[in-house]
Design a protein around this motif. Structure first.
Motif, mmCIF file in Angstrom:
data_model
loop_
_atom_site.group_PDB
_atom_site.id
_atom_site.type_symbol
_atom_site.label_atom_id
_atom_site.label_comp_id
_atom_site.label_asym_id
_atom_site.label_seq_id
_atom_site.Cartn_x
_atom_site.Cartn_y
_atom_site.Cartn_z
ATOM 1 N N LYS A 128 0.873 -1.174 0.000
ATOM 2 C CA LYS A 128 0.000 0.000 0.000
ATOM 3 C C LYS A 128 0.912 1.226 0.000
ATOM 4 O O LYS A 128 1.738 1.391 0.906
ATOM 5 C CB LYS A 128 -0.897 -0.004 1.232
ATOM 6 N N SER A 161 0.720 5.172 0.113
ATOM 7 C CA SER A 161 -0.257 6.221 0.426
ATOM 8 C C SER A 161 -0.212 7.405 -0.541
ATOM 9 O O SER A 161 -1.212 8.095 -0.710
ATOM 10 C CB SER A 161 -0.053 6.714 1.856
ATOM 11 N N THR A 162 0.919 7.635 -1.186
ATOM 12 C CA THR A 162 1.032 8.784 -2.098
ATOM 13 C C THR A 162 0.669 8.445 -3.542
ATOM 14 O O THR A 162 0.716 9.314 -4.401
ATOM 15 C CB THR A 162 2.458 9.353 -2.070
ATOM 16 N N MET A 163 0.296 7.184 -3.826
ATOM 17 C CA MET A 163 -0.020 6.789 -5.198
ATOM 18 C C MET A 163 -1.471 7.157 -5.526
ATOM 19 O O MET A 163 -2.386 6.340 -5.442
ATOM 20 C CB MET A 163 0.206 5.282 -5.396
ATOM 21 N N THR A 164 -1.658 8.416 -5.903
ATOM 22 C CA THR A 164 -2.994 8.924 -6.189
ATOM 23 C C THR A 164 -3.169 9.362 -7.638
ATOM 24 O O THR A 164 -4.273 9.727 -8.028
ATOM 25 C CB THR A 164 -3.317 10.116 -5.273
ATOM 26 N N ARG A 193 2.179 6.568 -9.839
ATOM 27 C CA ARG A 193 2.059 5.150 -10.202
ATOM 28 C C ARG A 193 3.234 4.735 -11.085
ATOM 29 O O ARG A 193 3.853 3.691 -10.868
ATOM 30 C CB ARG A 193 0.741 4.890 -10.935
ATOM 31 N N ILE A 224 -4.504 2.331 -8.689
ATOM 32 C CA ILE A 224 -4.519 3.681 -8.125
ATOM 33 C C ILE A 224 -5.686 3.865 -7.167
ATOM 34 O O ILE A 224 -5.547 4.512 -6.131
ATOM 35 C CB ILE A 224 -4.566 4.746 -9.251
ATOM 36 N N ASP A 225 -6.839 3.283 -7.478
ATOM 37 C CA ASP A 225 -8.023 3.446 -6.621
ATOM 38 C C ASP A 225 -7.776 2.953 -5.199
ATOM 39 O O ASP A 225 -8.199 3.590 -4.232
ATOM 40 C CB ASP A 225 -9.224 2.723 -7.223
ATOM 41 N N ASN A 226 -7.108 1.805 -5.063
ATOM 42 C CA ASN A 226 -6.822 1.243 -3.745
ATOM 43 C C ASN A 226 -5.425 1.598 -3.249
ATOM 44 O O ASN A 226 -5.035 1.168 -2.170
ATOM 45 C CB ASN A 226 -6.977 -0.275 -3.774
ATOM 46 N N GLN A 227 -4.666 2.322 -4.057
ATOM 47 C CA GLN A 227 -3.282 2.713 -3.755
ATOM 48 C C GLN A 227 -2.420 1.500 -3.458
ATOM 49 O O GLN A 227 -1.637 1.480 -2.519
ATOM 50 C CB GLN A 227 -3.239 3.714 -2.593
ATOM 51 N N GLU A 228 -2.561 0.453 -4.288
ATOM 52 C CA GLU A 228 -1.821 -0.788 -4.081
ATOM 53 C C GLU A 228 -0.911 -1.092 -5.262
ATOM 54 O O GLU A 228 -1.253 -0.840 -6.408
ATOM 55 C CB GLU A 228 -2.776 -1.961 -3.887
#
Length: 83
Positions: A9, A11-14, A19, A39-43
Motif C-alpha cells: 500500500k 499512500s502517495t499513489m494517487t 504510479r 490507483i483506486d486502492n493505492q496498491e
C-alpha cells in the motif's frame, strides 16, 4: 525458491505520475517478474523472486509504504495443463 506475491500500500499513489514512479522503482529490483498497480486502492502488486527489503527501501523514495500481504505464488501443476 518459490516466487513471492507482495501487495504493498503506497499512500502517495494517487495519480498516474506517482504510479509510474512506483512501477519503475519496483522494476529496478533484481528478480521482479510482474508488477501491477491499482490507483483506486493505492496498491502495488509485485511478483517474483526478489529481496523484499530492497523493494521496500526503493519504494520508500516514492512515498509511505506498508505491506498489505505477502504470499507464495502457486505454480500450476503439469497434470492440470494436460487434457
Amino acid at each position: 525458491m518459490a516466487q513471492q506475491k507482495i501487495v504493498l500500500k503506497i499512500s502517495t499513489m494517487t495519480n498516474e505520475k506517482v504510479r509510474q514512479k512506483a512501477m519503475e522503482a519496483a522494476a529496478d529490483i533484481l528478480g521482479v517478474d510482474s508488477i501491477g498497480a491499482d490507483i483506486d486502492n493505492q496498491e502495488l502488486t509485485v511478483i517474483g523472486d526478489m529481496d523484499t527489503s530492497a523493494l521496500m527501501k526503493k519504494l520508500k523514495k516514492v512515498g509511505e509504504v506498508t505491506v498489505a500481504s505477502i504470499g507464495v505464488v502457486e505454480e500450476e501443476k503439469d497434470a492440470e495443463k494436460k487434457i
